[in-house]
Design a protein around this motif. Structure first.
Motif, mmCIF file in Angstrom:
data_model
loop_
_atom_site.group_PDB
_atom_site.id
_atom_site.type_symbol
_atom_site.label_atom_id
_atom_site.label_comp_id
_atom_site.label_asym_id
_atom_site.label_seq_id
_atom_site.Cartn_x
_atom_site.Cartn_y
_atom_site.Cartn_z
ATOM 1 N N LEU A 250 26.168 40.849 4.320
ATOM 2 C CA LEU A 250 26.330 42.233 3.869
ATOM 3 C C LEU A 250 25.172 42.633 2.961
ATOM 4 N N VAL A 251 24.847 41.763 2.018
ATOM 5 C CA VAL A 251 23.744 42.045 1.100
ATOM 6 C C VAL A 251 22.417 42.098 1.854
ATOM 7 N N LEU A 252 22.224 41.155 2.790
ATOM 8 C CA LEU A 252 20.980 41.123 3.568
ATOM 9 C C LEU A 252 20.797 42.409 4.367
ATOM 10 N N ASN A 253 21.880 42.928 4.940
ATOM 11 C CA ASN A 253 21.800 44.163 5.727
ATOM 12 C C ASN A 253 21.335 45.329 4.868
ATOM 13 N N VAL A 254 21.832 45.395 3.648
ATOM 14 C CA VAL A 254 21.455 46.493 2.750
ATOM 15 C C VAL A 254 20.025 46.304 2.249
ATOM 16 N N GLN A 255 19.699 45.077 1.843
ATOM 17 C CA GLN A 255 18.374 44.826 1.298
ATOM 18 C C GLN A 255 17.279 44.969 2.349
ATOM 19 N N SER A 256 17.609 44.737 3.612
ATOM 20 C CA SER A 256 16.615 44.872 4.677
ATOM 21 C C SER A 256 16.160 46.315 4.850
ATOM 22 N N ARG A 257 16.934 47.247 4.329
ATOM 23 C CA ARG A 257 16.569 48.659 4.381
ATOM 24 C C ARG A 257 15.739 49.066 3.166
ATOM 25 N N GLY A 258 15.437 48.090 2.299
ATOM 26 C CA GLY A 258 14.649 48.380 1.117
ATOM 27 C C GLY A 258 15.475 48.703 -0.103
ATOM 28 N N CYS A 259 16.776 48.390 -0.061
ATOM 29 C CA CYS A 259 17.669 48.660 -1.189
ATOM 30 C C CYS A 259 17.952 47.373 -1.955
ATOM 31 N N PRO A 260 17.339 47.178 -3.104
ATOM 32 C CA PRO A 260 17.692 46.004 -3.910
ATOM 33 C C PRO A 260 19.093 46.165 -4.487
ATOM 34 N N LEU A 261 19.781 45.054 -4.645
ATOM 35 C CA LEU A 261 21.154 45.096 -5.149
ATOM 36 C C LEU A 261 21.313 44.166 -6.351
ATOM 37 N N PRO A 262 20.631 44.435 -7.447
ATOM 38 C CA PRO A 262 20.732 43.535 -8.605
ATOM 39 C C PRO A 262 22.125 43.503 -9.205
ATOM 40 N N GLY A 263 22.849 44.614 -9.115
ATOM 41 C CA GLY A 263 24.166 44.692 -9.749
ATOM 42 C C GLY A 263 25.196 43.765 -9.159
ATOM 43 N N ILE A 264 25.125 43.541 -7.859
ATOM 44 C CA ILE A 264 26.138 42.679 -7.236
ATOM 45 C C ILE A 264 25.923 41.225 -7.654
ATOM 46 N N ARG A 265 24.687 40.870 -8.036
ATOM 47 C CA ARG A 265 24.433 39.522 -8.555
ATOM 48 C C ARG A 265 24.928 39.402 -9.987
ATOM 49 N N SER A 266 24.808 40.491 -10.739
ATOM 50 C CA SER A 266 25.259 40.470 -12.132
ATOM 51 C C SER A 266 26.773 40.477 -12.236
ATOM 52 N N PHE A 267 27.434 41.161 -11.305
ATOM 53 C CA PHE A 267 28.900 41.298 -11.331
ATOM 54 C C PHE A 267 29.438 40.998 -9.929
ATOM 55 N N PRO A 268 29.498 39.701 -9.567
ATOM 56 C CA PRO A 268 29.782 39.333 -8.175
ATOM 57 C C PRO A 268 31.259 39.256 -7.810
ATOM 58 N N SER A 269 32.163 39.369 -8.800
ATOM 59 C CA SER A 269 33.579 39.135 -8.535
ATOM 60 C C SER A 269 34.440 40.138 -9.284
ATOM 61 N N VAL A 270 35.713 40.216 -8.896
ATOM 62 C CA VAL A 270 36.632 41.106 -9.613
ATOM 63 C C VAL A 270 36.803 40.629 -11.050
ATOM 64 N N GLU A 271 36.725 39.312 -11.271
ATOM 65 C CA GLU A 271 36.841 38.790 -12.636
ATOM 66 C C GLU A 271 35.666 39.264 -13.494
ATOM 67 N N SER A 272 34.477 39.306 -12.908
ATOM 68 C CA SER A 272 33.314 39.766 -13.666
ATOM 69 C C SER A 272 33.415 41.259 -13.976
ATOM 70 N N HIS A 273 34.101 42.009 -13.113
ATOM 71 C CA HIS A 273 34.327 43.433 -13.392
ATOM 72 C C HIS A 273 35.245 43.604 -14.603
ATOM 73 N N LEU A 274 36.280 42.778 -14.684
ATOM 74 C CA LEU A 274 37.175 42.837 -15.839
ATOM 75 C C LEU A 274 36.430 42.483 -17.124
ATOM 76 N N ASN A 275 35.578 41.464 -17.048
ATOM 77 C CA ASN A 275 34.812 41.071 -18.216
ATOM 78 C C ASN A 275 33.835 42.172 -18.626
#
Length: 350
Positions: A250-275
């Motif tokens: 999923l990430v590769l498909n988005v990044q292949s279009r030139g869209c970096p996704l730094p946020g999903i690495r910073s907050f990769p899970s529902v637990e990280s969203h709560l934190n």
């Protein structure tokens, strides 16, 4: 810049692509995702998944057919956000029937929520949208070009100020503000033009925004929200789960279009969203995968209606996609702001 002369022609060596250049290119691609999202929503509207009489005034293409899987996913996303927003508006409406809350949509794109709400009895006291200058200017042009949209704004403020080139609309009930969400000082200064009330209950929406921001930028943004508003609710819709095989693709498909996704690495899970909500200064929060939202918290009658529109055969892929998106929400000052939304109540973070 170096140049090579061949005959009468001059060939310039390509300029080095600096970090600033690459960031600008990425920003343009990210802004283009607004077009894709709007066309996907238009596909849903045309097939009857949900109503939106104003969307056609922003989307140029008249036929925007998407796959049944995408249509159903967007329908669930729109329904969940509408449930949370409608609950907020109900909960901040006083006994005289006047809504005392305000709404801020960060990264609003061509969303039409304001125009839909303005024609109902539960319109917020103010609705503010923020996006990049290019997107805001495009939206401003569309609004000025359509009498139906201008009529909604003029009905609330005949002295509305519109600056298409500057991508800005300032009126009593609706404001469109261009700003870079990565620059908190710029955002705060620009939002001053909207004359928001720091004491009014405030609903903030970040729909597919966080994945494109660096983690520290998101943290600063949330801390600014809780510092600025005494009583507020934040709703985030975004991707999670980048590390399993499906998430990696999923990430590769988005990044292949030139869209970096730094946020999903910073907050990769529902637990990280709560934190993140706790670090941002919210008193209580909740989060659910979109699979859980669809199966448990969207009304059964609505699910049955949606599922009759188009058959869906790829149930394994459907479950995987819906498990890789989540809706998270935090509240400060009043833990009942999102009560009766159909989704679980936020629970205390202390």
């Amino acid at each position: 810049m170096a140049a090579n002369h061949v005959g009468d022609q001059v060939f310039k060596a390509p300029e080095a692509r600096t970090g600033v250049t690459l960031q600008r290119e990425a920003d343009r691609v990210i802004q283009g995702t607004n077009d894709d999202a709007s066309m996907s929503k238009m596909s849903c509207v045309q097939l009857g998944y949900f109503d939106d009489e104003f969307l056609k005034l922003f989307v140029r293409r008249r036929r925007c057919r998407r796959s049944p899987l995408i249509n159903r996913g967007y329908s669930a996303r729109v329904q969940a956000i509408r449930q949370l927003l409608q609950a907020f508006l109900r909960n901040v409406t006083n006994p005289e029937g006047v809504c005392e809350g305000q709404v801020i949509s960060l990264g609003a794109g061509w969303d039409t929520q304001f125009f839909r709400l303005a024609t109902t009895s539960r319109a917020p006291k103010k609705y503010v949208e923020v996006d990049h200058m290019e997107v805001a200017s495009s939206k401003c042009h569309s609004i000025e070009s359509h009498q139906e949209l201008m009529q909604v704004i003029n009905d609330t403020d005949k002295d509305a100020k519109i600056d298409v080139k500057g991508g800005t609309i300032i009126s009593d009930k609706y404001c469109l503000i261009p700003s870079d969400l990565r620059d908190i000082n710029q955002l705060a200064a620009n939002l001053d033009k909207a004359r928001l009330d720091p004491q009014a209950p405030t609903f903030v929406l970040m729909e597919c925004v966080m994945a494109y921001l660096e983690g520290e930028a998101t943290k600063k943004l949330l801390r600014w929200i809780t510092h600025k508003f005494d009583t507020c609710a934040l709703v985030i819709y975004d991707m999670v789960g980048p590390n399993d095989p499906f998430g990696q693709q999923l990430v590769l498909n988005v990044q292949s279009r030139g869209c970096p996704l730094p946020g999903i690495r910073s907050f990769p899970s529902v637990e990280s969203h709560l934190n993140l909500m706790w670090q941002g200064g919210f008193d209580a929060s909740g989060t659910s995968s979109m699979r859980e939202v669809y199966e448990k918290y969207i009304e059964a009658k609505e699910r049955e209606r949606v599922e009759r529109i188009e058959p869906l055969d790829e149930f394994e892929e459907w479950n995987l996609i819906m498990s890789h998106y989540c809706i998270s929400y935090g509240v400060k000052g009043n833990t009942s702001l999102l009560a009766d939304s159909g989704l679980p109540l936020p629970y205390s973070l202390t």
